[in-house]
Design a protein around this motif. Structure first.
Motif, PDB file in Angstrom:
ATOM      1  N   THR A 138      61.600 -31.778 -11.446  1.00 53.00           N
ATOM      2  CA  THR A 138      60.791 -31.602 -12.649  1.00 53.00           C
ATOM      3  C   THR A 138      60.853 -30.132 -13.052  1.00 53.00           C
ATOM      4  O   THR A 138      60.551 -29.250 -12.244  1.00 53.00           O
ATOM      5  CB  THR A 138      59.340 -32.046 -12.411  1.00 53.00           C
ATOM      6  OG1 THR A 138      59.343 -33.434 -12.044  1.00 53.00           O
ATOM      7  CG2 THR A 138      58.491 -31.861 -13.655  1.00 53.00           C
TER       8      THR A 138
ATOM      9  N   LYS B 242      64.765 -34.988 -13.568  1.00 49.99           N
ATOM     10  CA  LYS B 242      64.247 -36.259 -14.070  1.00 49.99           C
ATOM     11  C   LYS B 242      63.288 -36.043 -15.236  1.00 49.99           C
ATOM     12  O   LYS B 242      63.298 -36.784 -16.204  1.00 49.99           O
ATOM     13  CB  LYS B 242      63.531 -37.019 -12.951  1.00 49.99           C
ATOM     14  CG  LYS B 242      62.933 -38.343 -13.410  1.00 49.99           C
ATOM     15  CD  LYS B 242      62.337 -39.107 -12.256  1.00 49.99           C
ATOM     16  CE  LYS B 242      61.660 -40.394 -12.578  1.00 49.99           C
ATOM     17  NZ  LYS B 242      61.773 -40.975 -13.878  1.00 49.99           N
ATOM     18  N   ASN B 243      62.440 -35.020 -15.136  1.00 51.58           N
ATOM     19  CA  ASN B 243      61.418 -34.757 -16.147  1.00 51.58           C
ATOM     20  C   ASN B 243      61.413 -33.294 -16.555  1.00 51.58           C
ATOM     21  O   ASN B 243      61.669 -32.415 -15.739  1.00 51.58           O
ATOM     22  CB  ASN B 243      60.020 -35.085 -15.602  1.00 51.58           C
ATOM     23  CG  ASN B 243      59.858 -36.549 -15.310  1.00 51.58           C
ATOM     24  OD1 ASN B 243      59.855 -37.355 -16.224  1.00 51.58           O
ATOM     25  ND2 ASN B 243      59.741 -36.907 -14.038  1.00 51.58           N
TER      26      ASN B 243
ATOM     27  N   GLN C 181      55.553 -34.226 -21.746  1.00 52.20           N
ATOM     28  CA  GLN C 181      56.599 -34.574 -20.796  1.00 52.20           C
ATOM     29  C   GLN C 181      57.734 -35.305 -21.498  1.00 52.20           C
ATOM     30  O   GLN C 181      57.517 -36.177 -22.346  1.00 52.20           O
ATOM     31  CB  GLN C 181      56.017 -35.475 -19.714  1.00 52.20           C
ATOM     32  CG  GLN C 181      57.003 -35.976 -18.698  1.00 52.20           C
ATOM     33  CD  GLN C 181      56.337 -36.830 -17.627  1.00 52.20           C
ATOM     34  OE1 GLN C 181      55.143 -36.702 -17.389  1.00 52.20           O
ATOM     35  NE2 GLN C 181      57.103 -37.684 -16.987  1.00 52.20           N
TER      36      GLN C 181
ATOM     37  N   THR D 117      61.031 -37.463 -20.196  1.00 51.79           N
ATOM     38  CA  THR D 117      61.776 -38.047 -19.088  1.00 51.79           C
ATOM     39  C   THR D 117      63.215 -38.208 -19.538  1.00 51.79           C
ATOM     40  O   THR D 117      63.460 -38.832 -20.586  1.00 51.79           O
ATOM     41  CB  THR D 117      61.170 -39.397 -18.666  1.00 51.79           C
ATOM     42  OG1 THR D 117      59.812 -39.173 -18.278  1.00 51.79           O
ATOM     43  CG2 THR D 117      61.931 -40.015 -17.504  1.00 51.79           C
TER      44      THR D 117
END
Length: 167
Positions: free
Chosen positions: A83, A118-119, A163, A165
């Protein structure tokens, strides 16, 4: 006459211009929660630290840096290693021209290409409606709202996390 900026990796020679751009946001806005302007030396060290491991790009127009963007670890703990936190700043005179969108898309695409993230998290001052809308246009979604967690320019400020993703 407006020119399409070149998006390229940051160079150490960009430090002075990046410092000038960022210090505007420190001293004149609540966009950054830093309260003291940085020196070029401080910024150069940040550039070296971040760009050695993560995408750090600048937008250059007619030989001059007009914006920059990068990602770095969101938190230091190992479980968060996939992340990243997203940052973007534009010269105030170069907003609203699409430069920020192009720059952001390049950084996000770099994260997708290296396939280790991933994020991506963006931490935004709650009153910064322009940034909230900008990140929303890139596909970021609001995931948290912290109330009164920062104090700057004589008032308490909220922080909103958004966020994206990517895998």
């Amino acid at each position: 006459m407006s020119h399409t900026p070149i998006i390229r990796p940051v160079a150490e020679t960009d430090a002075a211009t990046i410092t000038r751009i960022y210090n505007h946001y420190i001293t004149s806005t609540t966009v950054s929660f830093e309260t003291e302007p940085l020196t070029v030396h401080d910024m150069l060290q940040r550039i070296k630290d971040i760009s050695s491991s993560f995408p750090y790009l600048v937008a250059e127009e007619e030989g001059r840096v007009v914006g920059y963007s990068y990602v770095h670890l969101w938190k230091d703990r190992a479980a968060y290693s996939h992340t990243l936190e997203f940052t973007i700043y534009l010269d105030p005179d170069h907003k609203g021209r699409g430069t920020g969108t192009r720059l952001a898309r390049h950084v996000i695409d770099s994260c997708r290409t290296n396939n280790t993230c991933k994020n991506i998290i963006a931490c935004i001052t709650g009153e910064n409606q322009e940034s909230l809308a900008f990140h929303g246009s890139l596909g970021f979604e609001k995931v948290s709202h912290f109330k009164g967690v920062g104090y700057k320019q004589g008032r308490w400020l909220d922080v909103i996390d958004m966020q994206l993703t990517i895998i």
